[in-house]
Write a protein that holds these residues in place. Structure first.
Motif, PDB file in Angstrom:
ATOM      1  N   ARG A   1       0.818  -1.217   0.000  1.00 51.51           N
ATOM      2  CA  ARG A   1       0.000   0.000   0.000  1.00 51.51           C
ATOM      3  C   ARG A   1       0.849   1.263   0.000  1.00 51.51           C
ATOM      4  NH1 ARG A   1      -2.169  -3.294   4.208  1.00 51.51           N
ATOM      5  NH2 ARG A   1      -3.864  -4.597   3.404  1.00 51.51           N
TER       6      ARG A   1
ATOM      7  N   GLN B   1      -8.468 -10.897   6.721  1.00 48.89           N
ATOM      8  CA  GLN B   1      -9.649 -10.461   5.965  1.00 48.89           C
ATOM      9  C   GLN B   1      -9.374  -9.286   5.048  1.00 48.89           C
ATOM     10  OE1 GLN B   1     -13.023  -8.791   8.128  1.00 48.89           O
ATOM     11  NE2 GLN B   1     -14.453  -9.866   6.772  1.00 48.89           N
ATOM     12  N   THR B   2      -8.681  -8.271   5.532  1.00 52.73           N
ATOM     13  CA  THR B   2      -8.437  -7.100   4.685  1.00 52.73           C
ATOM     14  C   THR B   2      -7.578  -7.475   3.470  1.00 52.73           C
ATOM     15  OG1 THR B   2      -6.552  -6.502   6.102  1.00 52.73           O
ATOM     16  CG2 THR B   2      -8.659  -5.404   6.538  1.00 52.73           C
TER      17      THR B   2
ATOM     18  N   ARG C   1      -7.483 -10.490   2.086  1.00 51.26           N
ATOM     19  CA  ARG C   1      -8.348 -11.308   1.227  1.00 51.26           C
ATOM     20  C   ARG C   1      -9.231 -10.431   0.345  1.00 51.26           C
ATOM     21  NH1 ARG C   1     -10.160 -14.134   5.017  1.00 51.26           N
ATOM     22  NH2 ARG C   1     -12.180 -13.211   5.430  1.00 51.26           N
ATOM     23  N   ILE C   2      -9.862  -9.434   0.940  1.00 48.57           N
ATOM     24  CA  ILE C   2     -10.736  -8.523   0.184  1.00 48.57           C
ATOM     25  C   ILE C   2      -9.921  -7.749  -0.846  1.00 48.57           C
ATOM     26  CG2 ILE C   2     -12.161  -6.446   0.377  1.00 48.57           C
ATOM     27  CD1 ILE C   2     -12.976  -7.526   3.190  1.00 48.57           C
ATOM     28  N   GLU C   3      -8.806  -7.218  -0.413  1.00 50.99           N
ATOM     29  CA  GLU C   3      -7.953  -6.428  -1.298  1.00 50.99           C
ATOM     30  C   GLU C   3      -7.461  -7.265  -2.477  1.00 50.99           C
ATOM     31  OE1 GLU C   3      -4.654  -3.172  -0.201  1.00 50.99           O
ATOM     32  OE2 GLU C   3      -4.091  -5.227   0.337  1.00 50.99           O
TER      33      GLU C   3
ATOM     34  N   GLU D   1     -18.098 -10.876   2.383  1.00 48.04           N
ATOM     35  CA  GLU D   1     -17.421 -10.428   3.597  1.00 48.04           C
ATOM     36  C   GLU D   1     -18.314  -9.519   4.449  1.00 48.04           C
ATOM     37  OE1 GLU D   1     -14.522 -11.548   4.532  1.00 48.04           O
ATOM     38  OE2 GLU D   1     -13.972 -12.599   2.672  1.00 48.04           O
TER      39      GLU D   1
ATOM     40  N   LEU E   1     -18.927  -6.265   4.637  1.00 53.43           N
ATOM     41  CA  LEU E   1     -18.402  -5.027   5.198  1.00 53.43           C
ATOM     42  C   LEU E   1     -18.771  -3.883   4.258  1.00 53.43           C
ATOM     43  CD1 LEU E   1     -14.815  -6.172   6.258  1.00 53.43           C
ATOM     44  CD2 LEU E   1     -16.743  -5.692   7.770  1.00 53.43           C
TER      45      LEU E   1
ATOM     46  N   TRP F   1     -17.365  -1.018   3.351  1.00 50.71           N
ATOM     47  CA  TRP F   1     -16.333  -0.546   2.427  1.00 50.71           C
ATOM     48  C   TRP F   1     -16.004  -1.610   1.378  1.00 50.71           C
ATOM     49  CZ3 TRP F   1     -11.702  -3.148   1.945  1.00 50.71           C
ATOM     50  CH2 TRP F   1     -11.346  -4.008   2.991  1.00 50.71           C
ATOM     51  N   ALA F   2     -16.080  -2.876   1.779  1.00 47.84           N
ATOM     52  CA  ALA F   2     -15.843  -3.950   0.821  1.00 47.84           C
ATOM     53  C   ALA F   2     -16.970  -4.020  -0.203  1.00 47.84           C
ATOM     54  CB  ALA F   2     -15.709  -5.284   1.554  1.00 47.84           C
TER      55      ALA F   2
ATOM     56  N   SER G   1     -17.025   5.459   4.891  1.00 49.76           N
ATOM     57  CA  SER G   1     -15.894   4.683   5.411  1.00 49.76           C
ATOM     58  C   SER G   1     -14.612   5.500   5.462  1.00 49.76           C
ATOM     59  CB  SER G   1     -15.674   3.439   4.531  1.00 49.76           C
ATOM     60  OG  SER G   1     -16.813   2.615   4.528  1.00 49.76           O
TER      61      SER G   1
END
Length: 206
Positions: free
Chosen positions: A5, A78-79, A81-83, A116, A118, A120-121, A156
């Motif tokens: 990032r 999790q973050t 995985r989503i990313e 997920e 969420l 933002w997801a 978010s």
């Protein structure tokens, strides 16, 4: 810290060459015998550089890295995985001659992100679904998804992402005032080349 990032900071500054150099230098300092989180960050940075510059196809590298990362349990975070799912979907959408198989893959990744549960997801998934809707000619659905995504991203506190969604909305709606406002919002976030930044984060709109 030069990959993943953090590497995005050089892309925001429109310095893709520096971004590329930093991530390659960082890789030389990592262990090579096992798969670690750093290897995911390397993949993230390299893919985002490719999406930003429009140079090369990052999908083969993503495909090659996916199973080793999964076996190393990197995607249990999790973050990450989503990313990663969103990264793969973006790479598929950015492919110039994306056929039905790639578009189905992007849709499946969007569905996995939505699983997920969420906000933002879900907003990131909406960006993917909006691109798919736009490509299929369903402009009204694309606009609805982009509007929803922008709102959720604002809520978010993902201001740059929200501005990206509004740029795509403005382009699709042919709204010059909204486009100017959204591009200026990206500049206020420190983005030097907003159009390329949008292509990095929300490809596939034509």
């Amino acid at each position: 810290l030069r990959s993943g990032r953090v590497n995005l900071a050089w892309l925001a500054a429109d310095d893709a060459e520096r971004a590329r150099r930093e991530v390659e230098d960082a890789k030389n300092e990592w262990p090579s015998q096992h798969v670690h989180l750093q290897h995911y960050y390397f993949l993230l940075a390299r893919t985002q550089i490719a999406l930003y510059t429009g140079e090369g196809d990052p999908l083969p590298e993503i495909a090659a890295a996916w199973t080793p990362l999964k076996r190393a349990f990197i995607f249990r975070i999790q973050t990450v995985r989503i990313e990663a799912l969103h990264l793969r979907a973006r790479a598929a959408l950015a492919t110039r001659a994306a056929g039905s198989a790639l578009l189905r893959s992007a849709e499946q990744d969007a569905a996995a992100i939505e699983g997920e549960a969420l906000p933002w997801a879900n907003a990131l998934a909406s960006l993917v679904r909006a691109a798919l809707a736009a490509r299929s000619g369903n402009r009204a659905r694309a606009l609805t998804l982009l509007s929803s995504a922008a709102t959720k991203l604002d809520e978010s506190d993902m201001k740059a992402w929200a501005a990206v969604a509004r740029v795509r909305h403005a382009q699709l709606a042919e709204d010059a005032d909204l486009l100017a406002s959204a591009l200026e919002a990206l500049r206020r976030c420190g983005v030097v080349a907003p159009e390329q930044f949008v292509q990095l984060h929300a490809p596939g709109f034509g």
